[in-house]
Enzyme design. Structure first.
Site, PDB file in Angstrom:
ATOM      1  N   ARG A   1       0.891  -1.174   0.000  1.00 45.31           N
ATOM      2  CA  ARG A   1       0.000   0.000   0.000  1.00 45.31           C
ATOM      3  C   ARG A   1       0.923   1.218   0.000  1.00 45.31           C
ATOM      4  O   ARG A   1       1.601   1.492   0.994  1.00 45.31           O
ATOM      5  CB  ARG A   1      -0.894  -0.019   1.234  1.00 45.31           C
ATOM      6  CG  ARG A   1      -1.872   1.148   1.365  1.00 45.31           C
ATOM      7  CD  ARG A   1      -2.681   0.979   2.642  1.00 45.31           C
ATOM      8  NE  ARG A   1      -3.531   2.125   2.939  1.00 45.31           N
ATOM      9  CZ  ARG A   1      -4.804   2.228   2.592  1.00 45.31           C
ATOM     10  NH1 ARG A   1      -5.388   1.243   1.915  1.00 45.31           N
ATOM     11  NH2 ARG A   1      -5.524   3.297   2.919  1.00 45.31           N
TER      12      ARG A   1
ATOM     13  N   HIS B   1      -7.185   1.519  -6.658  1.00 41.82           N
ATOM     14  CA  HIS B   1      -7.467   0.741  -5.442  1.00 41.82           C
ATOM     15  C   HIS B   1      -8.282  -0.505  -5.845  1.00 41.82           C
ATOM     16  O   HIS B   1      -9.451  -0.633  -5.501  1.00 41.82           O
ATOM     17  CB  HIS B   1      -8.240   1.603  -4.455  1.00 41.82           C
ATOM     18  CG  HIS B   1      -8.265   1.068  -3.057  1.00 41.82           C
ATOM     19  ND1 HIS B   1      -7.643  -0.107  -2.684  1.00 41.82           N
ATOM     20  CD2 HIS B   1      -8.857   1.562  -1.926  1.00 41.82           C
ATOM     21  CE1 HIS B   1      -7.845  -0.310  -1.400  1.00 41.82           C
ATOM     22  NE2 HIS B   1      -8.575   0.676  -0.915  1.00 41.82           N
TER      23      HIS B   1
ATOM     24  N   GLN C   1     -10.381  -2.868  -3.299  1.00 41.04           N
ATOM     25  CA  GLN C   1     -11.623  -2.290  -2.808  1.00 41.04           C
ATOM     26  C   GLN C   1     -12.773  -2.550  -3.772  1.00 41.04           C
ATOM     27  O   GLN C   1     -13.878  -2.916  -3.368  1.00 41.04           O
ATOM     28  CB  GLN C   1     -11.461  -0.782  -2.593  1.00 41.04           C
ATOM     29  CG  GLN C   1     -12.729  -0.098  -2.116  1.00 41.04           C
ATOM     30  CD  GLN C   1     -13.168  -0.582  -0.761  1.00 41.04           C
ATOM     31  OE1 GLN C   1     -12.415  -0.494   0.211  1.00 41.04           O
ATOM     32  NE2 GLN C   1     -14.400  -1.091  -0.653  1.00 41.04           N
TER      33      GLN C   1
ATOM     34  N   ASP D   1     -16.909   8.854  -1.572  1.00 38.40           N
ATOM     35  CA  ASP D   1     -15.645   8.705  -0.851  1.00 38.40           C
ATOM     36  C   ASP D   1     -15.358  10.030  -0.151  1.00 38.40           C
ATOM     37  O   ASP D   1     -16.029  11.045  -0.408  1.00 38.40           O
ATOM     38  CB  ASP D   1     -14.518   8.330  -1.818  1.00 38.40           C
ATOM     39  CG  ASP D   1     -13.297   7.730  -1.113  1.00 38.40           C
ATOM     40  OD1 ASP D   1     -13.314   7.647   0.124  1.00 38.40           O
ATOM     41  OD2 ASP D   1     -12.330   7.365  -1.801  1.00 38.40           O
TER      42      ASP D   1
ATOM     43  N   CYS E   1     -16.157   3.315   0.750  1.00 41.20           N
ATOM     44  CA  CYS E   1     -15.058   2.418   1.104  1.00 41.20           C
ATOM     45  C   CYS E   1     -14.567   2.613   2.531  1.00 41.20           C
ATOM     46  O   CYS E   1     -13.824   1.764   3.042  1.00 41.20           O
ATOM     47  CB  CYS E   1     -13.905   2.562   0.109  1.00 41.20           C
ATOM     48  SG  CYS E   1     -13.091   4.170   0.126  1.00 41.20           S
TER      49      CYS E   1
ATOM     50  N   ARG F   1     -13.926  -7.021   1.981  1.00 37.76           N
ATOM     51  CA  ARG F   1     -12.505  -6.864   1.682  1.00 37.76           C
ATOM     52  C   ARG F   1     -11.770  -8.151   2.053  1.00 37.76           C
ATOM     53  O   ARG F   1     -10.874  -8.598   1.327  1.00 37.76           O
ATOM     54  CB  ARG F   1     -11.924  -5.679   2.471  1.00 37.76           C
ATOM     55  CG  ARG F   1     -12.349  -4.304   1.997  1.00 37.76           C
ATOM     56  CD  ARG F   1     -11.722  -3.928   0.659  1.00 37.76           C
ATOM     57  NE  ARG F   1     -10.275  -3.955   0.711  1.00 37.76           N
ATOM     58  CZ  ARG F   1      -9.517  -2.952   1.146  1.00 37.76           C
ATOM     59  NH1 ARG F   1     -10.083  -1.829   1.585  1.00 37.76           N
ATOM     60  NH2 ARG F   1      -8.197  -3.048   1.132  1.00 37.76           N
TER      61      ARG F   1
END
Length: 308
Positions: free
Chosen positions: A107, A134, A137, A225, A266, A294
């Site tokens: 990450r 991402h 996700q 988001d 998310c 996830r």
């Protein structure tokens, strides 16, 4: 070497296999304690390095738990501990880690770091997030949508707010899974046009609609988001709020979508900013299913990377 770097870099058939496997993995664990090992232990004897240059809750915990449930072990490393790309090149780090571990999840900030890690590693590398995308996700999001509403193919997804890295992966997924995507947000925060054009070239309808009410008409799924990233300067906060305030997802906006439309985020969310409490905690919200998924989606990704 089988890496999972981006949705648009993975074959459609493989993506659908991963989603199907995630459904199976989740069903197999129904009712079991969180700490119980899977009946199948595909990572038994495997060591996985989890590298975090960016802070994380869901990515760190879900990957760590997923590896352990599958019988493997994890080594969690922060960027400051490794001095990744500073005291040692990314290429050298990748070569060294490949002598110690069986898989790497990273990450990080720059996409170039991810790509260099994958180029020089002799083990699979998974994109846990970059500034540009991402993918894990969105695999969880598709899993979530499909367990609630069936196939996402042909559905209308609306992204409201900032055309950021998560939005980019939704655009990648639109072209692979065959759903339409409408972006509604201010022009300065539009998604990368290269990603928009790539999705359109695959035959799906991608629109940019400034009026959020018009954008959500007929929507099957609304997604938001955070307006301000954890790494944005304080001076950016007020400017972004002024730009994005018209795109808040609230009950009034949800009412213009389909009656059975779902809401996703998310997380972490800034409640009463990009989305109201009423929507977050309302009957159309699936944010906590999304967060749980996830775990299952990433377990399926790891199994796929290792040919398990």
């Amino acid at each position: 070497m089988t890496h999972f770097l981006d949705i648009n870099a993975t074959e459609t058939g493989d993506l659908k296999t991963i989603i199907s496997e995630a459904h199976r993995i989740k069903a197999a664990r129904a009712g079991r304690p969180r700490g119980a090992l899977d009946d199948e232990r595909p990572l038994d004897g495997h060591m996985v390095a989890l590298i975090f240059e960016k802070p994380s809750t869901r990515t760190r915990v879900s990957f760590d738990v997923g590896v352990r449930q599958m019988g493997g072990q994890t080594m969690v490393l922060s960027g400051s501990e490794m001095q990744l790309g500073h005291g040692e090149t990314v290429a050298d780090t990748a070569k060294v880690l490949s002598r110690y571990v069986d898989m790497i999840m990273i990450r990080t900030f720059e996409e170039a770091t991810l790509l260099e890690m994958a180029e020089y590693a002799d083990v699979p590398v998974i994109n846990g997030l970059t500034n540009r995308s991402h993918p894990c996700q969105i695999m969880a999001d598709i899993l979530t949508y499909e367990e609630h509403r069936g196939s996402i193919e042909g559905k209308k997804v609306v992204w409201a707010g900032d055309g950021n890295n998560v939005c980019a992966s939704f655009l990648h997924a639109a072209g692979k899974f065959g759903f339409d995507l409408t972006f509604t947000g201010p022009e300065p925060l539009d998604p990368e046009m290269a990603f928009v054009d790539e999705a359109r070239a695959k035959g799906v309808n991608v629109e940019i609609v400034r009026d959020p009410v018009k954008a959500v008409e007929g929507a099957d799924l609304l997604v938001a988001d955070t307006w301000v990233s954890m790494h944005d300067a304080p001076s950016a906060r007020e400017r972004r709020h002024n730009l994005l305030r018209p795109y808040q997802i609230n009950d009034e906006l949800m009412a213009h979508a389909k009656p059975d439309a779902l809401f996703m985020h998310c997380l972490p969310a800034h409640r009463e900013e990009e989305v109201t409490n009423a929507v977050m905690d309302g009957p159309q919200s699936v944010i906590f299913d999304e967060a749980e998924n996830r775990l299952h989606a990433q377990k399926a990704v790891m199994r796929w990377c290792l040919g398990k």
